[in-house]
Write an enzyme that holds these catalytic residues in place. Structure first.
Site, mmCIF file in Angstrom:
data_model
loop_
_atom_site.group_PDB
_atom_site.id
_atom_site.type_symbol
_atom_site.label_atom_id
_atom_site.label_comp_id
_atom_site.label_asym_id
_atom_site.label_seq_id
_atom_site.Cartn_x
_atom_site.Cartn_y
_atom_site.Cartn_z
ATOM 1 C CB THR A 104 -0.548 -8.227 0.559
ATOM 2 O OG1 THR A 104 0.544 -8.953 0.580
ATOM 3 C CG2 THR A 104 -1.581 -8.952 1.383
ATOM 4 C CB SER A 121 5.556 -5.612 -4.810
ATOM 5 O OG SER A 121 5.936 -5.311 -3.479
ATOM 6 C CB THR A 165 3.340 -3.385 1.728
ATOM 7 O OG1 THR A 165 3.936 -4.807 1.860
ATOM 8 C CG2 THR A 165 1.949 -3.095 1.728
ATOM 9 C CG ASP A 166 7.040 -7.245 0.405
ATOM 10 O OD1 ASP A 166 6.717 -6.769 1.759
ATOM 11 O OD2 ASP A 166 7.222 -8.501 0.252
HETATM 12 N N1 ASP Z 1 4.953 -9.674 -0.670
HETATM 13 C C1 ASP Z 1 3.717 -8.734 -0.804
HETATM 14 C C2 ASP Z 1 3.920 -7.854 -1.980
HETATM 15 O O1 ASP Z 1 4.965 -6.791 -1.796
HETATM 16 C C3 ASP Z 1 3.630 -7.820 0.455
HETATM 17 C C4 ASP Z 1 2.376 -6.911 0.352
HETATM 18 O O2 ASP Z 1 1.881 -6.534 -0.575
HETATM 19 O O3 ASP Z 1 1.924 -6.672 1.731
HETATM 20 O O4 ASP Z 1 3.411 -7.913 -2.933
#
Ligand code: ASP
Length: 330
Positions: free
Chosen positions: A18, A68, A101-102
């Site tokens: 993200t 991610s 973050t995932d």
């Molecule tokens: N779906 C995103 C990822 O993990 C969520 C994020 O980065 O906050 O790439």
């Protein structure tokens, strides 16, 4: 002021997430596409970075560009190789990794497990991320990047850590704990390593120390292997059964045989009697079974159900990585 002799390089490796996401509507913090902006451009848009760098050089490299949630072994291998390559250079003081973050906690744990202990006990590997896309009205990525660079340059910093929302977490303890808030990570009852306050670190506990768990040659094998052992995660819950475990034991043509199961058990490793029986059947067929807990805090204490190994305090997703590495290396 830093003398010329002490000026070092910080390498920022981009993997997507993200933090590199964009949306056509700046007020939309959830309907965006992750992994769109290159890491060099992300860095170019961080105000104050030159000041934090204080003469040190920043280099960047795009290792991957993925959401991610889709993180996998091929990116992990490329990332571990690039981190090791840069950390081995005497001129490089630290590596920063931008990530979604995932699955950040899984990548952090993987890197800590496979990178040479001598390297990461001397220099930091700092993962950072964002909860809002780069195109947001008020993105959190630039501040997180700034903080990550401050951590990378901090005297005495070492080990694999994650920096988000002004908090430094160790790879071992970090867990995504919120679906939406900017302060989305927690270190559970271990607590964070430090806070970053206007570029200064307030250290709360020692920097993480890595132990050389596997032989150097074994790690070389991981970085080129294509056949990762199949290890699945199952959860214990009210009304559960052993059906999923029994189904996984059937190897359909074209699928890989199950080598391990991590069970996200209830509480201190407790299991529904039917799931426990299925796990026993799996173990009898040579499948490695490890009990972790679905609780966000605490660890499975070894006394609970002694017939299955416990996860040594690791969460289910990290216990899965540890078990895969174990199956490959021991
Ligand atoms: N779906 C995103 C990822 O993990 C969520 C994020 O980065 O906050 O790439």
């Amino acid at each position: 002021m830093v003398s010329d002799q002490n000026l070092k390089k910080i390498v920022v490796l981009g993997t997507g997430g993200t933090i590199a996401g964009t949306s056509s509507d700046a007020s939309d913090n959830i309907g965006y596409t992750a992994a769109q902006v290159g890491v060099a451009q992300l860095l170019a848009e961080v105000p104050g970075l030159t000041g934090v760098l204080a003469g040190h050089t920043l280099l960047s490299e795009q290792v991957a560009q993925v959401d991610s949630k889709d993180m996998g072994f091929v990116v992990w291998q490329a990332l571990a190789q690039r981190v090791r390559h840069h950390l081995s250079n005497a001129d490089v003081a630290a590596v920063v990794v931008t990530h979604g973050t995932d699955t950040l906690e899984e990548t952090a744990f993987f890197l800590q497990s496979v990178l040479p202990a001598a390297l990461i006990n001397a220099k930091p590997v700092v993962l950072t991320a964002a909860m809002r896309p780069a195109s947001s009205l008020s993105p959190d990525g630039p501040q997180n990047l700034l903080d990550a660079v401050a951590v990378a340059l901090a005297t005495g910093a070492h080990g694999v850590v994650a920096v988000c929302s002004g908090t430094v977490h160790s790879a071992l303890d970090v867990q995504k704990s919120h679906t939406y808030r900017l302060d989305a990570f927690s270190s559970g009852d271990a607590g964070p390593v430090a806070y970053v306050e206007e570029g200064q670190l307030r250290l709360l506990r020692n920097w993480p120390i890595a132990h050389a768990e596997y032989l150097h040659e074994a790690i070389e094998k991981i970085l080129v292997t294509v056949d990762w052992p199949r290890v699945e995660i199952v959860m214990n819950y009210a009304g559960g059964s052993g059906a999923v475990v029994d189904a996984m034991l059937q190897t359909a043509p074209g699928t890989t045989a199950l080598r391990g199961v991590v069970v996200a058990a209830t509480g201190n490793g407790t299991l529904h009697v039917d799931l426990e029986a299925a796990l026993r059947r799996a173990q009898a067929q040579g499948v490695r079974v490890v009990r972790a807990s679905r609780c966000a805090n605490g660890r499975v204490l070894p006394t609970a159900v002694a017939e299955f190994a416990h996860s040594a305090g690791l969460s289910p997703v990290k216990a899965r990585i540890a078990l895969m590495l174990d199956l490959m290396l021991r």
